[in-house]
Design a protein around this motif. Structure first.
Motif, PDB file in Angstrom:
ATOM      1  N   ALA A 253     -46.378 -47.624  28.499  1.00  0.00           N
ATOM      2  CA  ALA A 253     -46.716 -48.719  27.948  1.00  0.00           C
ATOM      3  C   ALA A 253     -47.388 -49.091  26.269  1.00  0.00           C
ATOM      4  CB  ALA A 253     -48.169 -49.498  28.618  1.00  0.00           C
ATOM      5  N   LEU A 254     -47.917 -47.758  25.691  1.00  0.00           N
ATOM      6  CA  LEU A 254     -47.584 -47.733  24.373  1.00  0.00           C
ATOM      7  C   LEU A 254     -46.096 -46.927  24.026  1.00  0.00           C
ATOM      8  CD1 LEU A 254     -51.201 -46.621  24.043  1.00  0.00           C
ATOM      9  CD2 LEU A 254     -50.336 -48.309  23.540  1.00  0.00           C
ATOM     10  N   ALA A 255     -45.904 -46.632  24.890  1.00  0.00           N
ATOM     11  CA  ALA A 255     -44.532 -45.399  24.377  1.00  0.00           C
ATOM     12  C   ALA A 255     -43.479 -46.833  25.094  1.00  0.00           C
ATOM     13  CB  ALA A 255     -44.154 -44.236  25.189  1.00  0.00           C
ATOM     14  N   ALA A 256     -43.649 -47.627  25.269  1.00  0.00           N
ATOM     15  CA  ALA A 256     -42.633 -48.653  25.748  1.00  0.00           C
ATOM     16  C   ALA A 256     -42.240 -49.854  24.879  1.00  0.00           C
ATOM     17  CB  ALA A 256     -42.798 -49.161  27.621  1.00  0.00           C
ATOM     18  N   ALA A 303     -55.491 -49.220  14.141  1.00  0.00           N
ATOM     19  CA  ALA A 303     -55.151 -47.890  14.428  1.00  0.00           C
ATOM     20  C   ALA A 303     -53.895 -48.080  14.405  1.00  0.00           C
ATOM     21  CB  ALA A 303     -55.428 -46.685  16.007  1.00  0.00           C
ATOM     22  N   HIS A 304     -53.679 -47.565  12.993  1.00  0.00           N
ATOM     23  CA  HIS A 304     -52.033 -46.944  13.006  1.00  0.00           C
ATOM     24  C   HIS A 304     -51.045 -46.563  14.270  1.00  0.00           C
ATOM     25  CE1 HIS A 304     -51.360 -48.639   8.455  1.00  0.00           C
ATOM     26  NE2 HIS A 304     -52.487 -47.746   8.687  1.00  0.00           N
ATOM     27  N   LEU A 305     -50.487 -47.569  14.318  1.00  0.00           N
ATOM     28  CA  LEU A 305     -48.963 -46.540  15.779  1.00  0.00           C
ATOM     29  C   LEU A 305     -48.261 -45.642  15.068  1.00  0.00           C
ATOM     30  CD1 LEU A 305     -48.984 -49.142  17.839  1.00  0.00           C
ATOM     31  CD2 LEU A 305     -50.574 -47.120  18.673  1.00  0.00           C
ATOM     32  N   PRO A 306     -47.393 -45.008  15.204  1.00  0.00           N
ATOM     33  CA  PRO A 306     -46.480 -43.920  14.511  1.00  0.00           C
ATOM     34  C   PRO A 306     -45.322 -45.439  14.701  1.00  0.00           C
ATOM     35  CG  PRO A 306     -47.255 -43.011  16.750  1.00  0.00           C
ATOM     36  CD  PRO A 306     -48.300 -44.036  16.696  1.00  0.00           C
ATOM     37  N   PRO A 307     -44.244 -45.331  13.349  1.00  0.00           N
ATOM     38  CA  PRO A 307     -43.816 -46.366  12.733  1.00  0.00           C
ATOM     39  C   PRO A 307     -42.426 -46.500  14.511  1.00  0.00           C
ATOM     40  CG  PRO A 307     -43.486 -44.576  11.362  1.00  0.00           C
ATOM     41  CD  PRO A 307     -44.422 -44.123  12.353  1.00  0.00           C
ATOM     42  N   ALA A 308     -42.474 -47.466  14.198  1.00  0.00           N
ATOM     43  CA  ALA A 308     -41.218 -48.404  15.016  1.00  0.00           C
ATOM     44  C   ALA A 308     -39.874 -47.196  14.505  1.00  0.00           C
ATOM     45  CB  ALA A 308     -40.891 -49.781  14.996  1.00  0.00           C
ATOM     46  N   PRO A 309     -38.622 -47.186  15.970  1.00  0.00           N
ATOM     47  CA  PRO A 309     -37.354 -46.746  15.580  1.00  0.00           C
ATOM     48  C   PRO A 309     -36.569 -47.427  14.327  1.00  0.00           C
ATOM     49  CG  PRO A 309     -37.999 -47.111  17.602  1.00  0.00           C
ATOM     50  CD  PRO A 309     -39.121 -47.829  17.380  1.00  0.00           C
ATOM     51  N   ASP A 310     -36.676 -48.445  13.790  1.00  0.00           N
ATOM     52  CA  ASP A 310     -36.225 -49.040  12.722  1.00  0.00           C
ATOM     53  C   ASP A 310     -37.550 -48.838  11.492  1.00  0.00           C
ATOM     54  OD1 ASP A 310     -38.157 -50.497  13.716  1.00  0.00           O
ATOM     55  OD2 ASP A 310     -37.258 -52.434  13.483  1.00  0.00           O
TER      56      ASP A 310
END
Length: 418
Positions: A253-256, A303-310
Motif C-alpha cells: 500500500a505504501l509503495a502504491a 515521517a518523510h517518505l521517499p520522493p514521488a516519481p515526479d
C-alpha cells in the motif's frame, strides 16, 4: 529536534532517526515541538495553480487578490426612484433606466425613472427615492420634508475599491464570499495553492465497515470521520483503503501511493501486529516525530517518505487507532502539515480561561474536549481515548499543560470541525 529547520536540513545527532532505531529507542517529543515540526517540515506551500472560481473553493490564495477594476465601475443608483438633475420640480423625460442600460445624459431640471443598480446618467445630481417623490402630469415633485442631498443615493464609482487595490492577502481561504468578491472584481480564474492530495490507510483486522460491532470486532469510526476533517484543512482526500494486519500488505500500500501525504490509522505502537515502523524502514522513510508527550494519542508519528516519481516531496502521518487518540494526532500533526502545504495562513491559537480546574496528565500535555461558557472552558464528559461522544458535544480541544490547568488559568484551544 529542531522544529524550525527546513525539511532537507540534517537533524541533530540522535534526534531524527530511521524507523528501525526509533521502534526500539523512542524519545518522546513535546506537544509544542511536534506541532511546530509538522508545520515547518514543509519549507513552503505547494505550487500555485490557476483554478476557475468554482474549482478554487476551499483553496488558499497564492497571491494577494487585487481589484481588476473600480467597484462599482460606474456611478449606480442605490434606490428605485428617479435620477434628477438640479433642483426640482423636474420635467420627466425618458422611459426609465434599468440595470445594464447605457443612459443618455440628463438636461438640467429634468428627471428619469431609474432602478436600483442601474447606471446613473451623466448630469444627474442625485437619486430621488420613489417614496419621496410624486409624478403628476409629466412633472416630478419632491414630497420629502428635507431637500435632496447632493449625490444622494448614488453609489459613486470606486466606492468599494479602486482598480489595482489589494483586496485580500495571500493565504486567505477561498470561501463563497471570496468567490463573489473575486467575480465582482473581474476574475474568471484565481491563483491558488494546489491542495495536497491525501490517501488514508486504515490498518487493522478488527475493523468492520458496516453493521453492528460483533465477535470481538469494532466499527471503523475513522474512515467516515477523517476525510471530511482533513478536507477542512485544505487537503483533497483521494480515498480510504482498509489494510489488513500484514507487513507485506502495508508495504504494498505504501509503495502504491503517490499522495503528497499518507495518513495511516493504527500500528503506531509496538504491539505484535504493529508493522508501521518496519514498513517505513523498509521503504526508506525518515522519521521526524516518533511518539509525542500528549494524551490521548502519544504513539503518533510524522515521517518523510521517499520522493514521488515526479520528484514531489511526500510525508506520512501515523495516527493511533483509538478514535479520540487519532483526533489528537490530526490536531497535532496532520492539520498543521496540511494547512501549511495548502498555503493557508497560520493563525495563533486562541485562548480562554479555565472555568474550573482542568485535569491534566502528570508529565504530558493533554488535549481535552471542552465546552466553552461565558466563564471559560469546562471539561466535556466521555473523553476516553476510544470515545467520540464527548468530542461530538465539545466546542474545542483545550491544550492542557502537564499537571493540569488551575481555574482561571488561560489555555489554548484547537478547533473542532463542524
Amino acid at each position: 529536534m529542531n522544529p524550525t529547520a527546513p525539511a532537507e536540513a540534517p537533524a541533530a545527532p540522535g534526534r531524527t532517526r530511521t524507523p528501525d532505531s526509533a521502534h526500539h529507542h523512542r524519545s518522546r517529543t513535546t506537544w509544542d515541538e511536534a506541532h511546530a515540526t509538522a508545520r515547518t517540515c514543509a519549507p513552503a506551500p505547494l505550487p500555485a495553480v490557476a483554478h476557475t472560481l468554482a474549482d478554487a473553493l476551499g483553496c488558499a490564495l497564492a497571491r494577494p487578490l487585487a481589484a481588476l477594476t473600480d467597484l462599482p465601475s460606474f456611478d449606480t443608483s442605490a434606490m428605485d426612484g428617479w435620477a434628477v438633475a438640479g433642483p426640482g420640480p423636474w420635467r420627466l423625460h425618458g422611459a426609465g433606466v434599468l440595470a445594464g442600460a447605457h443612459p443618455a445624459p440628463l438636461e438640467p431640471r429634468t428627471a428619469v425613472p431609474i432602478a436600483t443598480g442601474a447606471p446613473v446618467p451623466a448630469g444627474a445630481t442625485a437619486v430621488l427615492r420613489r417614496e419621496h417623490g410624486l409624478a403628476d402630469a409629466g412633472t416630478l415633485h419632491l414630497t420629502a420634508p428635507r431637500p435632496l442631498a447632493p449625490r444622494g443615493d448614488i453609489r459613486p464609482r470606486g466606492q468599494e475599491c479602486a482598480a489595482g487595490e489589494a483586496l485580500l492577502p495571500a493565504g486567505t481561504p477561498v470561501t463563497p464570499a471570496v468567490l463573489g468578491l473575486a467575480a465582482a472584481a473581474g476574475y474568471d480564474r484565481l491563483p491558488v495553492h494546489r491542495r495536497p492530495t491525501v490517501d488514508v490507510l486504515l490498518l487493522g483486522d478488527e475493523l468492520l465497515h458496516s453493521g453492528l460491532p460483533r465477535a470481538g470486532r469494532v466499527r471503523d469510526a475513522l474512515g467516515p470521520m477523517l476525510p471530511p476533517w482533513l478536507e477542512r484543512t485544505g487537503a483533497r482526500v483521494r480515498g480510504v483503503q482498509p489494510i489488513p494486519d500484514e507487513l507485506d500488505a502495508l508495504q504494498r500500500a505504501l509503495a502504491a501511493t503517490d499522495a503528497d501525504v499518507v495518513v495511516t490509522t493504527g500500528s503506531t505502537a509496538a504491539g505484535p501486529v504493529d508493522f508501521l515502523h518496519t514498513a517505513l524502514a523498509r521503504a526508506g522513510a525518515r522519521l521526524l516525530v516518533d511518539s509525542v508527550a500528549v494524551r490521548p494519542g502519544h504513539p503518533m508519528l510524522l515521517a518523510h517518505l521517499p520522493p514521488a516519481p515526479d520528484g514531489r516531496a511526500r510525508r506520512l502521518v501515523g495516527l493511533p487507532g483509538n478514535p479520540l487518540a487519532a483526533v489528537a494526532g490530526v490536531a497535532t500533526l496532520a492539520a498543521p502539515l496540511l494547512t501549511r502545504l495548502a498555503g493557508h495562513r497560520e493563525a495563533p491559537l486562541r485562548t480562554t480561561p479555565a472555568a474550573v480546574a482542568l485535569p491534566g496528565h502528570p508529565h504530558d500535555t493533554r488535549l481535552l474536549p471542552v465546552h466553552l461558557t461565558p466563564e471559560g472552558a469546562t471539561p466535556a464528559a466521555f473523553d476516553g481515548p476510544a470515545m467520540l461522544r464527548g468530542l461530538t458535544l465539545a466546542d474545542a480541544l483545550a491544550v492542557v499543560p502537564p499537571g493540569g490547568a488551575a481555574q482561571e488559568a488561560r489555555v489554548r484551544l484547537l478547533g473542532v470541525p463542524r
